[in-house]
Write an enzyme that holds these catalytic residues in place. Sequence first.
Site: not given
Ligand code: 3PG
Length: 209
Positions: A45, A68, A128, A41
Site C-alpha cells: 500500500r 495488500t 485471513k 507481511e
Molecule cells: C491491515 O490491513 O492494516 C491489517 O489488518 C492490520 O490491521 P491493524 O493495524 O489493526 O493491526
Amino acid sequence: MTPARALLAENPIVPVVVLDDAANAPELVAALAAGGIRCAEFTLRTPAGLGAIAAVAGTADFAVGAGTVLSLDDLERSVDAGATFLVSPGFDDELVERAMERGVAVLPGVATGTEVQRAAKAGLDTVKFFPADRLGGLPTIAALAAPFVGMGFVPSGGVTGANAPEYLAHPAVPAVSGSWMAPRSLIGSGDFEAIERLSSEAVVAIGRA
Ligand code: 3PG
C-alpha cells in the site's frame, strides 16, 4: 496441509508492516527476529513495499511476505522480488490460482461464509479474516468455523497483544496478524528497540516465548 498452513504453524504472529522507506526493512526484520518473530507481511500500500521485500528476501530463518496484493501484477512482482507468501484483503480466485502455480503460500481475506466456501473450493485450508474486530471478532470466527470444519482463520484488523491469546486459544485460529508490534509510527521514528520489545511481549503473551 497447504504452504500457508505450514508457514503459520511455525509463525503464529504475522506482523503487518507499512513502510515509508524500504531502507528501514533490514533493521525492522532484525528487531522482529530479536523479539522472536520470524515473518512479516510487507504491504504494497506504499511504494516502498516492493523494495522492502527485495531488500530482505532470503534473510535466514525469516519468511518475507507481500500484503495488500490486489492484482496479478502485484503478485508477479512480489514473487519476483522474493516474497514467499501473499496476503490480500479480499478473495480473488485468479490470484489464488496463480499463487498456487508459482508455489507460494496465499492467504486471501474473507468476511462471509460465501467467501470461505470459495476459498475451500479453491483448495485452501486457511484464510485471513478481515477486518476481524469490525466483523465481530472471535464469536464470528467461531460461528464460521462450525460449518467449515478444518478451515483456519487468521484474524487481522484490531488484533492486539491483549486479545491475541484469546483468538489463538480457538482451534480454528492457527495465527493472528496485525501491526501492533511494528506500527508505522515507530518504524518512521526509527525506534527499533521499541519494536523488538513489543515483539517480545507479543511472543510472551501468546505463550510461545
Ligand atoms: C491491515 O490491513 O492494516 C491489517 O489488518 C492490520 O490491521 P491493524 O493495524 O489493526 O493491526
